[in-house]
Design a protein around this motif. Structure first.
Motif, PDB file in Angstrom:
ATOM      1  N   UNK A   1       2.293 -11.196 -30.567  1.00 37.06           N
ATOM      2  CA  UNK A   1       1.202 -10.350 -30.077  1.00 37.06           C
ATOM      3  C   UNK A   1       0.339  -9.815 -31.223  1.00 37.06           C
ATOM      4  N   UNK A   2       0.978  -9.447 -32.320  1.00 42.67           N
ATOM      5  CA  UNK A   2       0.216  -8.720 -33.351  1.00 42.67           C
ATOM      6  C   UNK A   2      -0.095  -9.517 -34.613  1.00 42.67           C
ATOM      7  N   UNK A   3       0.662 -10.592 -34.858  1.00 45.42           N
ATOM      8  CA  UNK A   3       0.402 -11.362 -36.078  1.00 45.42           C
ATOM      9  C   UNK A   3      -1.035 -11.892 -36.059  1.00 45.42           C
ATOM     10  N   UNK A   4      -1.779 -11.619 -37.087  1.00 49.34           N
ATOM     11  CA  UNK A   4      -3.154 -12.112 -37.167  1.00 49.34           C
ATOM     12  C   UNK A   4      -4.135 -11.327 -36.332  1.00 49.34           C
ATOM     13  N   UNK A   5      -3.676 -10.271 -35.685  1.00 48.68           N
ATOM     14  CA  UNK A   5      -4.587  -9.496 -34.827  1.00 48.68           C
ATOM     15  C   UNK A   5      -5.509  -8.614 -35.664  1.00 48.68           C
ATOM     16  N   UNK A   6      -5.154  -8.370 -36.925  1.00 50.24           N
ATOM     17  CA  UNK A   6      -6.008  -7.560 -37.798  1.00 50.24           C
ATOM     18  C   UNK A   6      -6.594  -8.423 -38.911  1.00 50.24           C
ATOM     19  N   UNK A   7      -5.743  -9.255 -39.483  1.00 56.46           N
ATOM     20  CA  UNK A   7      -6.214 -10.213 -40.485  1.00 56.46           C
ATOM     21  C   UNK A   7      -6.004 -11.608 -39.898  1.00 56.46           C
ATOM     22  N   UNK A   8      -7.017 -12.180 -39.256  1.00 54.96           N
ATOM     23  CA  UNK A   8      -6.844 -13.500 -38.635  1.00 54.96           C
ATOM     24  C   UNK A   8      -6.613 -14.574 -39.699  1.00 54.96           C
ATOM     25  N   UNK A   9      -6.037 -15.673 -39.276  1.00 53.64           N
ATOM     26  CA  UNK A   9      -5.707 -16.689 -40.292  1.00 53.64           C
ATOM     27  C   UNK A   9      -6.958 -17.271 -40.934  1.00 53.64           C
ATOM     28  N   UNK A  10      -8.116 -17.012 -40.340  1.00 53.40           N
ATOM     29  CA  UNK A  10      -9.380 -17.524 -40.896  1.00 53.40           C
ATOM     30  C   UNK A  10     -10.027 -16.546 -41.870  1.00 53.40           C
ATOM     31  N   UNK A  11      -9.367 -15.435 -42.139  1.00 51.52           N
ATOM     32  CA  UNK A  11     -10.042 -14.301 -42.766  1.00 51.52           C
ATOM     33  C   UNK A  11     -10.685 -14.565 -44.126  1.00 51.52           C
ATOM     34  N   UNK A  12      -9.897 -14.950 -45.076  1.00 56.00           N
ATOM     35  CA  UNK A  12     -10.450 -15.241 -46.399  1.00 56.00           C
ATOM     36  C   UNK A  12      -9.506 -16.202 -47.113  1.00 56.00           C
ATOM     37  N   UNK A  13      -9.982 -16.809 -48.134  1.00 57.36           N
ATOM     38  CA  UNK A  13      -9.266 -17.855 -48.850  1.00 57.36           C
ATOM     39  C   UNK A  13      -7.795 -17.511 -49.100  1.00 57.36           C
ATOM     40  N   UNK A  14      -7.561 -16.323 -49.651  1.00 58.20           N
ATOM     41  CA  UNK A  14      -6.193 -15.968 -50.036  1.00 58.20           C
ATOM     42  C   UNK A  14      -5.340 -15.577 -48.826  1.00 58.20           C
ATOM     43  N   UNK A  15      -5.948 -14.889 -47.874  1.00 54.76           N
ATOM     44  CA  UNK A  15      -5.215 -14.502 -46.666  1.00 54.76           C
ATOM     45  C   UNK A  15      -4.869 -15.748 -45.855  1.00 54.76           C
ATOM     46  N   UNK A  16      -5.765 -16.696 -45.841  1.00 54.80           N
ATOM     47  CA  UNK A  16      -5.532 -17.929 -45.096  1.00 54.80           C
ATOM     48  C   UNK A  16      -4.405 -18.738 -45.747  1.00 54.80           C
ATOM     49  N   UNK A  17      -4.432 -18.777 -47.078  1.00 54.94           N
ATOM     50  CA  UNK A  17      -3.356 -19.437 -47.805  1.00 54.94           C
ATOM     51  C   UNK A  17      -2.023 -18.763 -47.479  1.00 54.94           C
TER      52      UNK A  17
END
Ligand SMILES: Nc1ncnc2c1ncn2[C@@H]1O[C@H](COP(=O)(O)OP(=O)(O)O)[C@@H](O)[C@H]1O
Ligand SMILES: [Mg+2]
Lengths: 263, 482
Positions: free
Chosen positions: B168-184
């Motif tokens: 439910x909450x994973x990626x709900x604030x920082x989506x996997x598309x967010x930025x280069x490092x967050x996506x990595x």
């Protein structure tokens, strides 16, 4: 033995790519129990002398010697001097944002005690020590919970310096224009603080350019500093004479300027 | 270009899709990043399919992205195909046998910080009985929390035992598309922390990574998720003042916070990763994405950070103020000494009505350190009567360091009030002399002045942490004023 002995002290400062000599051979002997007043017009080098004695590194000592209690004062770091009982009440005390005034004073007291091999004071003992002194100086309690000197009025800063002096109980106190900017009531309070410190073991050097303070703190010796030299020394009556006749009188007396220009 | 490359890679990597089963027999995985590697990671962690899918989506997206270049920091290019993205947790026998095997420099700093011996052993990952103590402490700690319904565990355990919450909450604030490092991070994250505070529960103790037994090896791609349900309160401490070394140069963590109606989350960090030597060699690159969402009305998220380590710090703990009357806070001290570079700040995104934010940032630069504050205050159209106050102060020690401030503001609602103040000051020779004249050593004087400068931030830290943070600052700035 003299508590302080200054011999032919010459000091320069490096400013805008050139050296400027400020003290041009100052000599002075201060014995325990004495009060010396150093007077002189603005720019004559009074603060420079005070700061050099306290160890300010912005000034270069090019010649001369200073003995404190027989030891080479100039070889000591500022904090060593402080821990050995040299205190300077600054003409312009620094502000330290975010540092509580009481905390600062406690740190200072404990640094000195540690140096003397005495146990550090805990908060309770310290409060006892300084509460009484604060009352005597009629200092507002609120000043003690504020950051060091930040937002203090001129007079509050000066009282704070005297409070620190009273708590630290130095052997040699140098007061750099502690009287300037004080109204008459404050002046009296500050003078009482200084007089309370007077004792046969201690000495006080008062830097001022008005004789007003000397109505309340009576000096044993008065010296006139002019353009980096002590040009005249005398008893307390010298201060009164200066008050009456102004500094030009001295210059004339020294034959530097003709009598008519001095008037 | 990147798009086609990604496409090609995707196709070529397809054939490994079913090949991973045999590969998990071994404990080494190949260098570099590919779908195969991600499948391996997920399989080794025995993750449910939704996690693998999420990781793969992130990875595929990552292939289309470029490393950001807008920040005010400089470093040699990172070779992402040279890294190893999964390391099995260290076994007892690989750990140091005693503190004697720990780098003497690290031990010296432990001592300066006054960390007790037993704690030093735990922090250094020593395989001795001392750890048992911390295990039992942690166990009682967990039992007490369990009674209240608080979930506090490693991310892996959460995936295993509370998959619905994670989903439910994973990626709900920082989506996997967010930025280069967050996506990595989303593609390869190893482990991290998970906390859930149920409705109306005021968490009775500070949650800290220190208490988590398996915290030692969370690795370079850490992921944290904290959810505070309606009316709950929690304070979370991350990191510790002890210096941390790691052979991995790149660290790319993600932290997500969710606060529902009337919930409060306080998140405090002390970061002291190895900053590199005097010339900056060998330091950690810390690229972190931290974001909190005040999803519910009257919710509050407060970030406090003390950043003293790392060669590079790239970090903007942010708040999305979605719920009406919600509050976001950011209190930061960032120190850069020697060759350290920090580009840090926050984003406050005001969406709801009457939302409030406060930003207090203190940057300290010494040596050749470069310190940048970068902040965004964004007030959207619907954020009636939103308020922000920002204060960014920089303290310079010496002539070879730098401080930079980039405050951005976007205000789309006329009733909003936004206030920004900034100061830059050099540590005063007159202040140091004043302290020394009262008997303090030059070093104590500098410490006192610096701590005074940081006071507004330190008082936001939990008491114990604040004391440690003060000591840490003095160790970090040692010798920076001659
Ligand atoms: N740091 C400095 N750099 C340059 N000139 C200085 C400095 N300090 C003092 N001076 C100069 O030295 C002279 C004496 O100054 P000071 O000792 O402050 O005098 P006083 O206290 O008697 O008014 C003045 O001309 C002043 O401008
Ligand atoms: Mg002066």
């Amino acid at each position: 033995m003299a508590l302080l002995e200054i011999k032919d002290l010459r000091v320069k400062v490096h400013d805008k790519d050139r050296d400027k000599e400020i003290l041009k051979g100052v000599s002075l002997i201060v014995h325990p129990g004495e009060i010396h007043a150093i007077m002189g017009p603005n720019g004559s080098g009074k603060s420079t002398l005070s700061q050099v004695l306290a160890g300010r590194e912005t000034f270069d000592v090019t010649r001369g010697q200073v003995l404190y209690d027989g030891k080479d004062l100039l070889a000591m770091s500022p904090e060593e001097r402080a821990c050995n009982g040299v205190f300077l009440a600054f003409q312009y005390p620094a502000e330290i944002p975010g540092v509580n005034n009481t905390y600062f004073l406690k740190a200072a007291v404990n640094a000195v005690r540690k140096h003397r091999g005495e146990p550090e004071l805990d908060a309770m003992d310290f409060l006892k020590l300084f509460k009484g002194k604060m009352k005597a100086l009629q200092m507002h309690e609120s000043l003690m919970s504020r950051p060091v000197n930040e937002g203090f009025s001129g007079g509050e800063k000066k009282r704070n310096e005297i409070l620190q002096m009273a708590v630290l109980e130095p052997r040699l106190a140098i007061l750099d224009e502690t009287d300037s900017g004080l109204d008459i009531d404050a002046l009296r309070v500050v003078a009482e603080g200084v007089n309370a410190l007077r004792s046969p073991e201690r000495a006080i050097v008062l830097v001022t350019h008005y004789q007003r303070l000397l109505d309340y703190i009576v000096p044993d010796h008065v010296h006139v500093l002019l353009e980096g030299r002590i040009v005249k020394s005398g008893g307390k009556e010298l201060a009164l004479e200066l008050e009456k006749k102004g500094y030009a009188w001295i210059e004339q007396d020294l034959g530097r300027i003709p009598a008519e220009a001095a008037r | 270009m990147a798009e086609t490359n990604a496409g090609i890679r995707r196709i070529t990597e397809q054939e490994y899709k079913y090949g991973f089963v045999s590969a998990i027999e071994t404990d080494t995985i190949p260098r570099g990043l590919s779908e195969e590697v991600i499948r391996l990671i997920s399989a080794k962690k025995k993750e449910p399919p939704f996690m693998l899918e999420w990781r793969l989506k992130a990875y595929r997206h990552w292939l289309t992205m470029k490393e950001p270049a807008w920040q005010n920091i400089h470093y040699a290019p990172i070779d992402y195909q040279e890294m190893i993205y999964y390391a099995a947790p260290k076994s007892q026998k690989d750990r140091p046998k005693s503190l004697d095997e720990i780098d003497p420099e690290v031990r010296k700093t432990f001592d300066k910080l006054g960390i007790p011996l037993k704690e030093q052993e735990v922090l250094a990952g020593v395989a001795v009985d001392a750890v048992i103590d911390s295990v039992s402490v942690a166990t009682t700690f967990k039992e007490n929390l369990g009674k209240l319904g608080v979930i506090f565990c490693s991310f892996s355990e959460a995936v295993e035992n509370h998959p619905d919450l994670v989903k439910k909450y994973l990626g709900s604030v920082v989506p996997y598309t967010d930025n280069f490092f967050a996506t990595l991070n989303s593609a390869v994250f190893s482990d991290g922390s998970f906390a859930y505070i149920p409705k109306g529960v005021r968490c009775p103790m500070e949650l800290s990574t220190y208490f988590r037994i398996n915290a030692a090896d969370t690795g370079q791609f850490e992921r944290t998720l904290i959810v505070a349900d309606e009316g709950s309160t929690v304070s979370y401490l991350e990191g510790c003042t002890a210096p941390k070394r790691d052979t991995n140069q790149l660290h790319a963590a993600v932290v997500e916070l969710v606060a529902l109606d009337n919930a409060t989350i306080k998140y405090s960090t002390v970061q002291n990763w190895y900053p590199g030597d005097k010339d900056g060699k060998g330091g950690i690159y810390n690229f972190v994405t931290k974001r909190g969402k005040c999803a519910g009305r009257n919710s509050k998220i407060s970030w406090t950070q003390v950043e003293t380590g790392s060669a590079i710090t790239w970090k903007y703990p942010s708040c999305i103020l979605q719920g009406d009357d919600s509050t976001g806070e950011f209190y930061s001290v960032a120190v850069t000494n020697n060759r350290q570079q920090a580009d840090t700040g926050t984003k406050m995104i005001h969406i709801g009505k009457n939302t409030k934010s406060t930003i207090i940032s203190k940057g300290i630069s010494a040596g050749h350190g470069q310190n940048t504050y970068r902040g965004l205050v964004k007030i959207l159209k619907g954020a009636t009567r939103a308020r922000n106050y920002s204060q960014c102060d920089s303290l310079l020690m010496g002539d070879t360091c730098g401080a930079h401030t980039f405050p951005y503001m976007e205000v789309k609602n006329a009733t909003a009030q936004v206030e920004h103040e900034a100061t830059t000051a050099k540590i005063g020779e007159d202040q140091i002399f004043y302290c020394r004249q009262r008997g303090l050593s030059a070093e104590d004087a500098v410490n006192m002045i610096v701590n005074g400068f940081c006071k507004e931030v330190f008082r936001e830290l939990p008491m114990e942490f604040a004391v440690e943070a003060q000591k840490l600052l003095s160790v970090s700035l040692e010798g920076s004023v001659g």
